[in-house]
Design a protein around this motif. Structure first.
Motif, mmCIF file in Angstrom:
data_model
loop_
_atom_site.group_PDB
_atom_site.id
_atom_site.type_symbol
_atom_site.label_atom_id
_atom_site.label_comp_id
_atom_site.label_asym_id
_atom_site.label_seq_id
_atom_site.Cartn_x
_atom_site.Cartn_y
_atom_site.Cartn_z
ATOM 1 N N LYS A 66 0.871 -1.214 -0.049
ATOM 2 C CA LYS A 66 -0.007 -0.032 -0.007
ATOM 3 C C LYS A 66 0.860 1.231 -0.069
ATOM 4 O O LYS A 66 0.392 2.142 -0.726
ATOM 5 C CB LYS A 66 -0.827 0.110 1.203
ATOM 6 C CG LYS A 66 -1.671 1.081 1.280
ATOM 7 C CD LYS A 66 -2.971 0.989 2.444
ATOM 8 C CE LYS A 66 -3.841 2.334 2.438
ATOM 9 N NZ LYS A 66 -4.737 2.134 3.779
ATOM 10 N N TYR A 67 1.939 1.256 0.908
ATOM 11 C CA TYR A 67 2.774 2.519 0.882
ATOM 12 C C TYR A 67 3.964 2.783 0.252
ATOM 13 O O TYR A 67 4.469 3.755 -0.013
ATOM 14 C CB TYR A 67 2.719 2.829 2.533
ATOM 15 C CG TYR A 67 1.685 2.944 3.290
ATOM 16 C CD1 TYR A 67 0.449 4.093 3.025
ATOM 17 C CD2 TYR A 67 1.168 1.950 4.181
ATOM 18 C CE1 TYR A 67 -0.432 4.162 3.593
ATOM 19 C CE2 TYR A 67 0.004 2.093 4.860
ATOM 20 C CZ TYR A 67 -0.761 3.110 4.677
ATOM 21 O OH TYR A 67 -2.083 3.242 5.430
ATOM 22 N N PHE A 68 4.664 1.493 0.212
ATOM 23 C CA PHE A 68 5.994 1.555 -0.568
ATOM 24 C C PHE A 68 5.785 1.946 -1.859
ATOM 25 O O PHE A 68 5.840 0.957 -2.922
ATOM 26 C CB PHE A 68 6.762 0.315 -0.139
ATOM 27 C CG PHE A 68 7.214 0.144 1.379
ATOM 28 C CD1 PHE A 68 8.685 -0.092 1.718
ATOM 29 C CD2 PHE A 68 6.525 0.409 2.473
ATOM 30 C CE1 PHE A 68 9.201 -0.011 2.826
ATOM 31 C CE2 PHE A 68 6.876 0.280 3.631
ATOM 32 C CZ PHE A 68 8.262 0.006 4.022
ATOM 33 N N ASN A 69 6.259 3.046 -2.238
ATOM 34 C CA ASN A 69 6.434 3.350 -3.739
ATOM 35 C C ASN A 69 7.425 4.620 -4.125
ATOM 36 O O ASN A 69 8.250 4.716 -2.996
ATOM 37 C CB ASN A 69 5.067 4.048 -4.335
ATOM 38 C CG ASN A 69 4.661 5.068 -3.000
ATOM 39 O OD1 ASN A 69 5.371 5.903 -2.667
ATOM 40 N ND2 ASN A 69 3.309 5.386 -2.890
ATOM 41 N N THR A 84 11.973 8.233 -1.883
ATOM 42 C CA THR A 84 12.599 9.190 -1.909
ATOM 43 C C THR A 84 12.508 9.960 -0.592
ATOM 44 O O THR A 84 13.478 10.699 -0.120
ATOM 45 C CB THR A 84 12.389 10.173 -3.212
ATOM 46 O OG1 THR A 84 11.052 10.365 -2.991
ATOM 47 C CG2 THR A 84 12.792 9.485 -4.480
ATOM 48 N N TRP A 85 11.422 9.861 -0.177
ATOM 49 C CA TRP A 85 11.306 10.672 1.321
ATOM 50 C C TRP A 85 12.316 9.914 2.396
ATOM 51 O O TRP A 85 13.008 10.600 3.122
ATOM 52 C CB TRP A 85 9.935 10.303 1.664
ATOM 53 C CG TRP A 85 9.673 10.854 3.181
ATOM 54 C CD1 TRP A 85 9.680 12.281 3.598
ATOM 55 C CD2 TRP A 85 9.612 9.842 4.346
ATOM 56 N NE1 TRP A 85 9.505 12.254 5.157
ATOM 57 C CE2 TRP A 85 9.542 10.748 5.523
ATOM 58 C CE3 TRP A 85 9.717 8.743 4.118
ATOM 59 C CZ2 TRP A 85 9.439 10.331 6.956
ATOM 60 C CZ3 TRP A 85 9.778 8.024 5.966
ATOM 61 C CH2 TRP A 85 9.771 8.877 6.841
ATOM 62 N N PHE A 86 12.258 8.748 2.308
ATOM 63 C CA PHE A 86 13.175 7.885 3.338
ATOM 64 C C PHE A 86 14.475 8.244 2.908
ATOM 65 O O PHE A 86 15.119 8.357 4.014
ATOM 66 C CB PHE A 86 12.849 6.437 3.157
ATOM 67 C CG PHE A 86 13.274 5.465 4.401
ATOM 68 C CD1 PHE A 86 12.878 5.424 5.551
ATOM 69 C CD2 PHE A 86 14.494 4.819 4.107
ATOM 70 C CE1 PHE A 86 13.409 4.752 6.393
ATOM 71 C CE2 PHE A 86 14.970 4.066 4.877
ATOM 72 C CZ PHE A 86 14.524 4.018 6.180
ATOM 73 N N TYR A 89 16.765 9.926 5.906
ATOM 74 C CA TYR A 89 17.039 9.080 6.925
ATOM 75 C C TYR A 89 18.380 8.580 6.437
ATOM 76 O O TYR A 89 19.582 8.671 7.049
ATOM 77 C CB TYR A 89 16.226 8.166 7.162
ATOM 78 C CG TYR A 89 15.215 8.484 8.247
ATOM 79 C CD1 TYR A 89 15.453 8.406 9.683
ATOM 80 C CD2 TYR A 89 13.859 9.050 7.873
ATOM 81 C CE1 TYR A 89 14.464 9.119 10.506
ATOM 82 C CE2 TYR A 89 12.881 9.308 8.566
ATOM 83 C CZ TYR A 89 13.248 9.546 9.947
ATOM 84 O OH TYR A 89 12.362 10.025 10.767
ATOM 85 N N VAL A 90 18.407 7.759 5.373
ATOM 86 C CA VAL A 90 19.526 7.335 4.692
ATOM 87 C C VAL A 90 20.656 8.282 4.211
ATOM 88 O O VAL A 90 21.754 8.012 4.698
ATOM 89 C CB VAL A 90 19.262 6.212 3.282
ATOM 90 C CG1 VAL A 90 20.779 5.546 2.892
ATOM 91 C CG2 VAL A 90 18.362 5.187 3.920
ATOM 92 N N TYR A 118 21.130 3.408 -4.311
ATOM 93 C CA TYR A 118 20.333 3.013 -3.191
ATOM 94 C C TYR A 118 18.945 3.058 -3.662
ATOM 95 O O TYR A 118 18.197 2.196 -3.087
ATOM 96 C CB TYR A 118 20.603 4.078 -1.893
ATOM 97 C CG TYR A 118 21.705 3.749 -1.104
ATOM 98 C CD1 TYR A 118 21.391 3.033 0.203
ATOM 99 C CD2 TYR A 118 23.214 3.917 -1.379
ATOM 100 C CE1 TYR A 118 22.412 2.665 0.990
ATOM 101 C CE2 TYR A 118 24.105 3.582 -0.626
ATOM 102 C CZ TYR A 118 23.723 2.974 0.663
ATOM 103 O OH TYR A 118 24.659 2.543 1.605
ATOM 104 N N LEU A 119 18.318 4.075 -4.333
ATOM 105 C CA LEU A 119 16.992 4.243 -4.736
ATOM 106 C C LEU A 119 16.810 2.551 -5.675
ATOM 107 O O LEU A 119 15.736 1.968 -5.296
ATOM 108 C CB LEU A 119 16.867 5.057 -5.739
ATOM 109 C CG LEU A 119 15.324 5.389 -6.067
ATOM 110 C CD1 LEU A 119 14.223 5.160 -5.094
ATOM 111 C CD2 LEU A 119 15.158 6.671 -7.030
#
Length: 267
Positions: A94-97, A102-104, A108-109, A128-129
């Motif tokens: 549902k959420y991982f797109n 890119t937000w994560f 964070y990374v 990484y993406l």
């Protein structure tokens, strides 16, 4: 016992991430990959390859749960910390797109405001993406492999796999996993037993495990820097693919599931 209002949960969340020692996974990844890369006996090598893929999927699940936690922070920390396998997969789908990835990565990374200070930032970010998207796809496709291993050891491994159409080779891999799983058919109201096959190259998922570990280490540092040591400098570490040719050569996977028989479920 304290209630689960925001402040106590936030405090517990900080304590939780302070206590996590990712050195366990670092040692596990390093020691197992070293065995895989040095062993000559194909059969013994397969033992470690199987263990490594299981560790990779477990680390991936840990990463996904942590990503969900950082996306919701203390407001859903306890819910995500104790999330079931089924709900984890549902939330990933549902959420991982691309927007989430890119937000994560941005926050964070690669959680520095001055991203120009990171060497080879643009290439690292791209790597990484791509790896993150590929890893999440592995989880949604192969998460049932973990259960097959833990419940009855319903897995097998061989060291050569090939896919061809009309004699024309499309894919050659050095690792083939076969396992059995059960899925419920809502329409027919019956359990279907499947034989599933995963074909891939172990060099690639070894590298992806290192990427995952570095993402977890960086997110832990960024979160604790924000919540526990604001203003204090910290160092982020990132992988960089040096041999693009070797990395690209390791690409390629094939998944297949074959229904064996059905068992009607009493409702």
């Amino acid at each position: 016992m304290e209630n689960t209002t925001t402040e106590p949960v936030k405090k517990f969340m900080v304590e939780y991430f302070q206590s996590i020692d990712l050195g366990h996974w670092e040692n596990k990844i390093s020691s197992t990959s070293s065995k895989i890369l040095t062993l000559k006996n194909p059969k013994k090598k397969l033992y470690y390859i199987t263990d490594f893929y299981l560790s990779y999927l477990q680390l991936l699940e840990i990463f996904i749960i942590n990503a969900l936690i950082f996306a919701t922070r203390e407001h859903a920390f306890l819910e995500n910390l104790f999330i079931s396998n089924k709900k984890t997969k549902e939330r990933v789908e549902k959420y991982f797109n691309k927007q989430f990835y890119t937000w994560f990565l941005d926050n964070y990374v690669f959680g520095f405001k001055e991203k120009e200070k990171i060497n080879n930032f643009e290439q690292k970010y791209k790597d990484y993406l791509n790896v993150l998207e590929e890893c999440v796809n592995d989880y949604t496709k192969d998460y049932d492999f973990l259960n097959a291993y833990k419940h009855g050891f319903r897995v097998n491994a061989t060291d050569k796999g090939a896919v061809a159409i009309n004699g024309y080779p499309l894919l050659n891999t050095n690792t083939v996993f076969t396992y059995f799983s059960k899925e419920f058919d809502e329409k027919e109201k019956e359990d279907i037993i499947y034989r599933k096959t995963i074909m891939l190259n172990y060099e690639r998922f070894i590298m992806k495990a290192h990427f995952l570990l570095s993402m977890l280490q960086n997110t832990q540092k960024v979160f604790l820097g924000q919540e526990h040591r604001p203003g204090k400098q910290f160092k982020l570490d990132h992988f960089f693919i040096v041999d693009e040719k070797k990395w690209n050569k390791s690409y390629g996977f094939y998944r297949h599931k074959e229904p064996l028989f059905a068992k009607h479920r009493k409702i």
